[in-house]
Scaffold this motif. Sequence first.
Motif, PDB file in Angstrom:
ATOM      1  N   GLU A 517      -1.015  13.645  -7.085  1.00 33.97           N
ATOM      2  CA  GLU A 517      -1.824  12.464  -7.423  1.00 33.97           C
ATOM      3  C   GLU A 517      -3.326  12.687  -7.244  1.00 33.97           C
ATOM      4  O   GLU A 517      -4.135  11.864  -7.654  1.00 33.97           O
ATOM      5  CB  GLU A 517      -1.409  11.270  -6.541  1.00 33.97           C
ATOM      6  N   GLY A 518      -3.712  13.780  -6.554  1.00 36.14           N
ATOM      7  CA  GLY A 518      -5.136  13.992  -6.266  1.00 36.14           C
ATOM      8  C   GLY A 518      -5.558  13.064  -5.141  1.00 36.14           C
ATOM      9  O   GLY A 518      -5.283  13.322  -3.982  1.00 36.14           O
ATOM     10  N   PHE A 519      -6.225  11.959  -5.502  1.00 32.85           N
ATOM     11  CA  PHE A 519      -6.566  10.935  -4.502  1.00 32.85           C
ATOM     12  C   PHE A 519      -6.219   9.574  -5.090  1.00 32.85           C
ATOM     13  O   PHE A 519      -6.610   9.254  -6.209  1.00 32.85           O
ATOM     14  CB  PHE A 519      -8.064  10.996  -4.157  1.00 32.85           C
ATOM     15  N   ASP A 520      -5.475   8.789  -4.339  1.00 31.77           N
ATOM     16  CA  ASP A 520      -5.030   7.481  -4.833  1.00 31.77           C
ATOM     17  C   ASP A 520      -5.422   6.421  -3.812  1.00 31.77           C
ATOM     18  O   ASP A 520      -5.093   6.522  -2.631  1.00 31.77           O
ATOM     19  CB  ASP A 520      -3.502   7.524  -5.013  1.00 31.77           C
ATOM     20  N   PHE A 521      -6.179   5.419  -4.270  1.00 28.89           N
ATOM     21  CA  PHE A 521      -6.617   4.346  -3.366  1.00 28.89           C
ATOM     22  C   PHE A 521      -5.914   3.048  -3.759  1.00 28.89           C
ATOM     23  O   PHE A 521      -5.964   2.618  -4.908  1.00 28.89           O
ATOM     24  CB  PHE A 521      -8.142   4.178  -3.483  1.00 28.89           C
ATOM     25  N   LEU A 522      -5.224   2.435  -2.785  1.00 25.43           N
ATOM     26  CA  LEU A 522      -4.518   1.175  -3.047  1.00 25.43           C
ATOM     27  C   LEU A 522      -5.145   0.051  -2.239  1.00 25.43           C
ATOM     28  O   LEU A 522      -5.364   0.182  -1.028  1.00 25.43           O
ATOM     29  CB  LEU A 522      -3.045   1.289  -2.648  1.00 25.43           C
ATOM     30  N   ASN A 523      -5.426  -1.064  -2.906  1.00 24.63           N
ATOM     31  CA  ASN A 523      -5.971  -2.233  -2.218  1.00 24.63           C
ATOM     32  C   ASN A 523      -4.878  -3.304  -2.131  1.00 24.63           C
ATOM     33  O   ASN A 523      -4.503  -3.901  -3.130  1.00 24.63           O
ATOM     34  CB  ASN A 523      -7.187  -2.746  -3.003  1.00 24.63           C
ATOM     35  N   LYS A 524      -4.360  -3.532  -0.908  1.00 25.86           N
ATOM     36  CA  LYS A 524      -3.317  -4.550  -0.726  1.00 25.86           C
ATOM     37  C   LYS A 524      -3.797  -5.653   0.226  1.00 25.86           C
ATOM     38  O   LYS A 524      -3.015  -6.230   0.979  1.00 25.86           O
ATOM     39  CB  LYS A 524      -2.036  -3.900  -0.197  1.00 25.86           C
ATOM     40  N   ILE A 525      -5.096  -5.874   0.199  1.00 30.72           N
ATOM     41  CA  ILE A 525      -5.681  -6.920   1.055  1.00 30.72           C
ATOM     42  C   ILE A 525      -5.309  -8.300   0.498  1.00 30.72           C
ATOM     43  O   ILE A 525      -5.436  -8.550  -0.710  1.00 30.72           O
ATOM     44  CB  ILE A 525      -7.225  -6.777   1.096  1.00 30.72           C
ATOM     45  N   THR A 526      -4.827  -9.161   1.374  1.00 30.60           N
ATOM     46  CA  THR A 526      -4.514 -10.540   0.953  1.00 30.60           C
ATOM     47  C   THR A 526      -5.266 -11.519   1.844  1.00 30.60           C
ATOM     48  O   THR A 526      -5.620 -11.190   2.987  1.00 30.60           O
ATOM     49  CB  THR A 526      -3.001 -10.815   1.072  1.00 30.60           C
ATOM     50  N   GLY A 527      -5.503 -12.698   1.292  1.00 31.09           N
ATOM     51  CA  GLY A 527      -6.131 -13.764   2.093  1.00 31.09           C
ATOM     52  C   GLY A 527      -7.578 -13.498   2.450  1.00 31.09           C
ATOM     53  O   GLY A 527      -8.114 -14.094   3.392  1.00 31.09           O
ATOM     54  N   GLY A 528      -8.216 -12.539   1.789  1.00 33.16           N
ATOM     55  CA  GLY A 528      -9.648 -12.286   2.026  1.00 33.16           C
ATOM     56  C   GLY A 528      -9.958 -11.693   3.388  1.00 33.16           C
ATOM     57  O   GLY A 528     -11.042 -11.903   3.941  1.00 33.16           O
ATOM     58  N   ALA A 529      -8.987 -10.943   3.979  1.00 31.68           N
ATOM     59  CA  ALA A 529      -9.226 -10.310   5.282  1.00 31.68           C
ATOM     60  C   ALA A 529     -10.466  -9.418   5.218  1.00 31.68           C
ATOM     61  O   ALA A 529     -11.253  -9.351   6.167  1.00 31.68           O
ATOM     62  CB  ALA A 529      -8.005  -9.481   5.688  1.00 31.68           C
ATOM     63  N   ILE A 530     -10.613  -8.711   4.097  1.00 28.15           N
ATOM     64  CA  ILE A 530     -11.870  -7.998   3.823  1.00 28.15           C
ATOM     65  C   ILE A 530     -12.408  -8.625   2.537  1.00 28.15           C
ATOM     66  O   ILE A 530     -11.721  -8.625   1.509  1.00 28.15           O
ATOM     67  CB  ILE A 530     -11.638  -6.481   3.614  1.00 28.15           C
ATOM     68  N   PRO A 531     -13.603  -9.185   2.569  1.00 30.21           N
ATOM     69  CA  PRO A 531     -14.155  -9.823   1.348  1.00 30.21           C
ATOM     70  C   PRO A 531     -14.164  -8.851   0.169  1.00 30.21           C
ATOM     71  O   PRO A 531     -14.420  -7.656   0.335  1.00 30.21           O
ATOM     72  CB  PRO A 531     -15.581 -10.201   1.770  1.00 30.21           C
TER      73      PRO A 531
END
Length: 693
Positions: A517-531
């Motif tokens: 995959e090389g580099f894979d970034f997944l964003n699973k932030i819910t509820g705005g824990a990180i804006p």
Amino acid sequence: MEKEVRKLRNIGISAHIDSGKTTLTERILFFTQRIHAIHDVKGKDGVGATMDSMELERERGITIASAATFCQWKGFNVNIIDTPGHVDFTIEVERSLRVLDGAILVLCAVGGVQSQSITVDRQMKRYNVPCVAFVNKCDRSGADPFRVTRQLREKLAHNAVMLQMPIGLEADLKGVVDLVSMQALYFKGEHGETVESGPVPASLAEKAAGMREDLVDAASAFSDELTDAILEGKEIPEALLVSAIRTGTLSRGMTPVFVGSAYKNKGVQPLLDAVNAYLPAPEEVAVTALDVDGDNALVPLESDPAKPVVALAFKLEDGRYGQLTYVRVYQGTLAKGATVINSRTGKKVRIGRVVRMHADQMEDVDAILAGGIGALFGIDCASGDTFTAEGVRLAMTSIFVPDPVISLAIHPDGTQSETAMTKALNRFSKEDPTFRVYVDEETSETIIQGMGELHLDVYIERMKREYGATVTAGSPQVAYRETITRKVEFNYTHKKQTGGAGQYGRIAGYLEPAPGEGFDFLNKITGGAIPTQFIPACEKGFRKCIAKGPFMEFPVVDVRVCINDGASHAVDSSEMAFDAAARGAFQEAYRKAGPVIHEPIMRVSVETPTGFQGGALKLLNQRRGMIVGTQEEDINCTVEAQVPLAEMFGFSNVLRSATQGQAQFTMEFLTYREVPRSVAEELEKQKTRKQEK
């Protein structure tokens, strides 16, 4: 104009090293009267082949850069690109096949389908290029075109069908039998320039009849009319058979095989006839461009000189008179004095001088029509740029560029050499996408990267000859990578309070292996824990870490980072804070994730006389090689192995010594694999010693 496009052929000549590509091109140029004297590749007469115009090519007897030329044969215009066989210059083959409509796959009648033949075939498949095969060197001892045709079927999965059979072999090669017309062809005159036809020799009549039946049977799969003629037992018209073979060839469903000896001037003219008869005209090849304004939707192009121009710059060359840009025109007409748009930069470009190339010589022309290949002078662009008419926003898909696998530190000897070296490196990296240059931040050394020892060796030699830059090269360095072996969770808080606004950012998630995959970034932030506005900063922070791994400072590959929780502060949180938090989280988790080093593994093919097979196997085993298979054919054998690149430096000299100079090898990048523990420990020691200095 339409008639001109229909009678145009753009072909490449591709093959394994030493199969006779450049010799074949030399004969084609002679028989089409583009040159009036034949010269040898090795340059025994001090001249060298026409297409090997570089001094270094003539000295070494190899092709380094692809060269373009054009000729005419029986009313057809033929653009030819002669490509290198050595895998280090594979980008030259890659970009040539990108712009060609058809190809001649040259095979040695003794060596058969060799390792580089397989690579070239893979490249042809990638760009869907139909080809005819030419079994060359039928005059050599051990020649067997029938075995080579079988190998084409078995090793390359081609539906290879012989359209010719040789009359005699080795020293007794007298001519060929054309199985389409059922005529024997002989090549008379001092250079075989006169083709005489006659009846098939009685001794070969039965075999020729059987082979013609096989040919008709194979061709019938591409023509209902031909199938009907066979079932009705009718006499098969030659034109019908040619039409069926052409249909099969254009769809890559059939590969016609021709035989001969370019060096002995036998079989070249019928091969030229086959180029006209069986390879596609530009209008018969489906070409699409990407619509830049329309979500990169595919737009079909037509080989119509009257339509708006679309052209691709596929190769750059810095010659005596400035930059020469090789272009293929897919649609419209690229005329002198016209204004076009570079679709990558959006800038207007005025076309000054338009030329057709003949190796390193050029002929001025007024325009290049749709389907044509030519060159432009004084255009500032990059390899892979698309030129279009004003108001047309299209881009051609770029070529596949493999990553370099070897690097070398170079030091100029004196200020004068440094200036010349900088000029040379700028030019070479612009011309060749697989040749890369950068300055090491820690050591301030200039590092060059490429596809192999020969690749870098040739560029260092060219620096000296073409620019007068004397450079000292360090020892070659392998392009190691590092990755992780297990999943690790992280929960990292970055806090900084130094009076005034502080920095605060908390990131939580996990790191896991992601093979391929090389580099894979997944964003699973819910509820705005990180804006939301800070998520790109998190990704940026992680990406900074993978350029130089925390373990051994090699680039990090095949890692997935997932963030699923975090926290921010109304005043102290910022992009900078979350960038720092991401870097801290990565550094902390990476060390716990079982980091390992990966090294490039090369596919190595050694061709050696059978008597030296044991020696070759021993040498490969000593280099941590994994033997994949061996094939014995008459007096020669081929050993296929997978060997770490780090162990292959200087292999050519050792192999020559062990085999009395009779063996040769080729290698190309295969994959990355984890290094053994002993090698990893040695690399760690080297890193420690370097830091202590």
